[in-house]
Design a protein around this motif. Structure first.
Motif, short mmCIF file in Angstrom:
data_model
loop_
_atom_site.label_atom_id
_atom_site.label_comp_id
_atom_site.label_asym_id
_atom_site.label_seq_id
_atom_site.Cartn_x
_atom_site.Cartn_y
_atom_site.Cartn_z
N TYR A 25 33.46 41.06 35.26
CA TYR A 25 34.07 39.99 36.05
C TYR A 25 33.14 38.79 36.12
N LEU A 27 32.42 35.04 38.01
CA LEU A 27 32.65 34.03 39.04
C LEU A 27 31.88 32.80 38.60
N SER A 52 33.86 41.11 45.64
CA SER A 52 35.06 40.29 45.85
C SER A 52 36.01 41.05 46.78
N GLN A 53 36.42 40.37 47.83
CA GLN A 53 37.28 40.98 48.84
C GLN A 53 38.55 40.16 49.03
N ARG A 77 40.60 35.39 50.75
CA ARG A 77 39.75 35.76 49.62
C ARG A 77 38.31 35.41 49.95
N SER A 78 37.40 36.32 49.65
CA SER A 78 35.99 36.01 49.83
C SER A 78 35.16 36.71 48.76
N PHE A 79 34.03 36.12 48.48
CA PHE A 79 33.05 36.68 47.55
C PHE A 79 31.72 36.75 48.30
N TYR A 114 37.60 32.93 38.80
CA TYR A 114 37.17 34.32 38.87
C TYR A 114 38.11 35.10 37.98
#
Length: 164
Positions: A25, A27, A52-53, A77-79, A114
């Motif tokens: 993945y 970002l 990643s959430q 969304r959060s990283f 992402y």
């Protein structure tokens, strides 16, 4: 490292089927100098954790004779980026710059992509950069960083990487 440099030797297969690792993945963020996603800086140098959430937002209600019911009302969304400080990496230098660490509002909101390098599929949108730690640790250890990037504004759009 720019996204175009990372992807120079990688050709995603939209039909890919199989296991994926966290290393599959990518970002990448716009550090303010990009004319396209290809110029975004990849968040990777010194980074040991990229979490990643989706952070779903829900509402619970109880209805007569039906009992409790949960409704999903959105996502945040959060990283979470963690690892060792690498001075000279464009992505880290930007996220840990004085302007971002102490910035507020739209001054710390940047575009991102992402996606999975195996099939090229993912998302693009905007995130707010939140620096929790710009260097910590014990004597003789690497300096650790802890940065969060949280969705800002509109829902991210579907994105498919293209070298063109």
């Amino acid at each position: 490292m720019k996204l175009s440099e990372l992807m120079k030797a990688i050709t995603p297969n939209e039909q890919y089927e199989g296991w994926a690792t966290n290393d599959d993945y990518v970002l990448a963020i716009d550090t303010g100098e990009a004319s396209s996603e290809a110029d975004y800086e990849v968040v990777q140098m010194g980074i040991s954790g990229l979490d990643s959430q989706m952070n779903p937002i829900t509402t619970d209600k109880t209805y007569i004779r039906a009992g409790q019911s949960t409704m999903k009302t959105g996502n945040q969304r959060s990283f979470k980026v963690s690892g060792d400080r690498y001075v000279g990496d464009a992505a880290q230098d930007f996220m840990l710059s004085h302007a971002i660490k102490y910035g507020t509002g739209n001054n710390v909101v940047v575009p991102y992509v992402y996606f999975c390098i195996l099939n090229g599929k993912g998302e693009k949108g905007k995130v707010t950069i939140i620096v929790n730690s710009d260097g910590s640790g014990n004597a003789g250890e690497s300096s650790s960083v802890d940065i969060e990037l949280k969705k800002s504004g509109d829902t991210p759009k579907e994105y498919t990487y293209s070298a063109g």
